[in-house]
Write an enzyme that holds these catalytic residues in place. Structure first.
Site, PDB file in Angstrom:
ATOM      1  N   PHE A  45       0.828  -1.264   0.166  1.00 24.08           N
ATOM      2  CA  PHE A  45      -0.042  -0.112  -0.154  1.00 24.08           C
ATOM      3  C   PHE A  45       0.822   1.103   0.005  1.00 24.08           C
ATOM      4  O   PHE A  45       0.534   2.327  -0.553  1.00 24.08           O
ATOM      5  CB  PHE A  45      -0.844   0.040   1.296  1.00 24.08           C
ATOM      6  N   ILE A 117      -4.512  -4.924   6.696  1.00 22.73           N
ATOM      7  CA  ILE A 117      -6.058  -5.004   6.920  1.00 22.73           C
ATOM      8  C   ILE A 117      -6.718  -6.405   5.921  1.00 22.73           C
ATOM      9  O   ILE A 117      -7.899  -6.241   5.691  1.00 22.73           O
ATOM     10  CB  ILE A 117      -6.521  -3.803   6.392  1.00 22.73           C
ATOM     11  N   ASP A 118      -5.919  -7.183   5.591  1.00 23.65           N
ATOM     12  CA  ASP A 118      -6.210  -8.204   4.531  1.00 23.65           C
ATOM     13  C   ASP A 118      -7.061  -9.293   5.186  1.00 23.65           C
ATOM     14  O   ASP A 118      -7.497 -10.142   4.365  1.00 23.65           O
ATOM     15  CB  ASP A 118      -5.134  -8.524   3.741  1.00 23.65           C
ATOM     16  N   HIS A 133      -4.605  -1.115  12.424  1.00 23.38           N
ATOM     17  CA  HIS A 133      -5.311  -0.192  11.226  1.00 23.38           C
ATOM     18  C   HIS A 133      -6.688  -0.758  11.001  1.00 23.38           C
ATOM     19  O   HIS A 133      -7.348  -0.173  10.134  1.00 23.38           O
ATOM     20  CB  HIS A 133      -4.395  -0.077  10.186  1.00 23.38           C
ATOM     21  N   CYS A 141     -22.491   1.510  10.571  1.00 24.87           N
ATOM     22  CA  CYS A 141     -23.236   2.514  10.312  1.00 24.87           C
ATOM     23  C   CYS A 141     -22.810   3.771  10.779  1.00 24.87           C
ATOM     24  O   CYS A 141     -22.453   3.712  12.009  1.00 24.87           O
ATOM     25  CB  CYS A 141     -24.650   2.386  10.589  1.00 24.87           C
ATOM     26  N   CYS A 165     -27.360   1.672   5.722  1.00 23.18           N
ATOM     27  CA  CYS A 165     -27.824   1.115   6.907  1.00 23.18           C
ATOM     28  C   CYS A 165     -29.431   0.673   6.514  1.00 23.18           C
ATOM     29  O   CYS A 165     -30.096   1.620   6.214  1.00 23.18           O
ATOM     30  CB  CYS A 165     -27.600   1.968   8.100  1.00 23.18           C
ATOM     31  N   ASN A 231      12.958  -8.490   7.227  1.00 25.11           N
ATOM     32  CA  ASN A 231      12.328  -7.550   6.292  1.00 25.11           C
ATOM     33  C   ASN A 231      13.459  -7.070   5.075  1.00 25.11           C
ATOM     34  O   ASN A 231      14.604  -7.204   5.376  1.00 25.11           O
ATOM     35  CB  ASN A 231      11.865  -5.988   6.999  1.00 25.11           C
ATOM     36  N   LEU A 248      11.849 -13.281   4.076  1.00 23.00           N
ATOM     37  CA  LEU A 248      10.766 -13.775   4.814  1.00 23.00           C
ATOM     38  C   LEU A 248      10.321 -15.560   4.534  1.00 23.00           C
ATOM     39  O   LEU A 248      10.293 -16.208   5.168  1.00 23.00           O
ATOM     40  CB  LEU A 248       9.471 -13.061   4.718  1.00 23.00           C
TER      41      LEU A 248
END
Ligand SMILES: [Zn+2]
Length: 266
Positions: A45, A117-118, A133, A141, A165, A231, A248
């Site tokens: 991202f 966020i996956d 996050h 709503c 909503c 990393n 990794l």
């Protein structure tokens, strides 16, 4: 391997130290960032030409992801988000997600803190996933607070229907931290506590440049714990690390085999 793998001569001694640290640890804490997602093919991202850094239809993505913009233009936000956040089921958990889940299942760790966020940690079987996050798994709503699941919202977004909503007509917002929103305070306090008391902190696929990522390994070091960073790129916290790996896949393929030989702790 993606070009960051080390030769066996270099890798094996470091990896043996890593397994000794994990075997001797009683309070192992795991932190994951974007590098773990990119291994599953999810675009970074914040990387160069990432979906966050390139303009979208002439607009700055940072603006689209601000709370003020969302309130004024929820439809534009959802047009952007449908290709980024509402096709996540197309991606599969990778070896890192699987081993992180196995570390928890076998009683080595208490779960995982992630900037991602996956939802791939959950899909790999992790039970305690602390999403700093937020995630599109939860949606609320903006008027009455009613909860909606990813499965309820994603089909609407993909059909260009603004999710509203059914109770009050308010616009529904994913529970993801937007620019201009603060991080969840109780989650942060839990992270400070957890990493401050950790005897071993594994940092995976994070460059540790944004908060709270930047401060968590340091808390572990201040408390006398060890830090291991995996990393591809150097991080600001490398000087605190007892061990440093770049690849990794290389580390986690080996760790997966090692973990199979370890008895459950609970
Ligand atoms: Zn409502």
């Amino acid at each position: 391997m993606d070009g960051y793998a080390e030769s066996p001569e270099r890798f094996v001694p470091g990896f043996e130290r890593l397994t000794t640290l994990i075997a001797n640890s009683r309070r192992l804490r795991v932190f994951t960032g974007a590098g773990v997602s990119t291994l599953s093919g999810i675009p970074d991202f914040r990387g160069a030409h990432g979906v966050y850094t390139d303009p979208w239809h002439g607009m700055d993505v940072e603006d689209i992801l601000s709370l003020d913009f969302f309130r004024e233009n929820p439809k534009v936000f959802y047009q952007w988000a449908k290709d980024v956040w509402f096709h996540l089921e197309e991606y599969q958990p990778n070896i890192v997600h699987k081993v992180v889940a196995e570390l928890e299942r076998k009683g080595f760790s208490n779960g995982v803190y992630t900037q991602n966020i996956d939802m791939l940690h959950q899909r790999a079987g992790s039970k305690a996933v602390y999403e700093i996050h937020g995630s599109p798994f939860h949606n609320y709503c903006t008027q009455c607070g009613k909860h909606f699941s990813y499965e309820q919202i994603a089909p609407l977004v993909r059909s260009d229907i603004l999710p509203v909503c059914d109770q009050c007509g308010g616009v529904i917002k994913p529970d993801i931290v937007f620019y201009g929103e603060s991080l969840n305070r109780s989650l942060l306090e839990r992270a400070w506590e957890d990493f401050g008391h950790a005897d071993l902190c594994l940092v995976l696929g994070s460059s540790l440049t944004v908060q709270p990522a930047a401060s968590l390994p340091r808390l572990t070091a201040q408390g006398g714990g060890r830090i291991v960073i995996v990393n591809a790129q150097p991080t600001d916290q490398d000087s605190f690390a007892s061990l440093r790996f770049k690849d990794l896949s290389q580390v986690f393929v080996a760790l997966s085999r090692w973990l199979e030989t370890q008895p459950d702790r609970k």
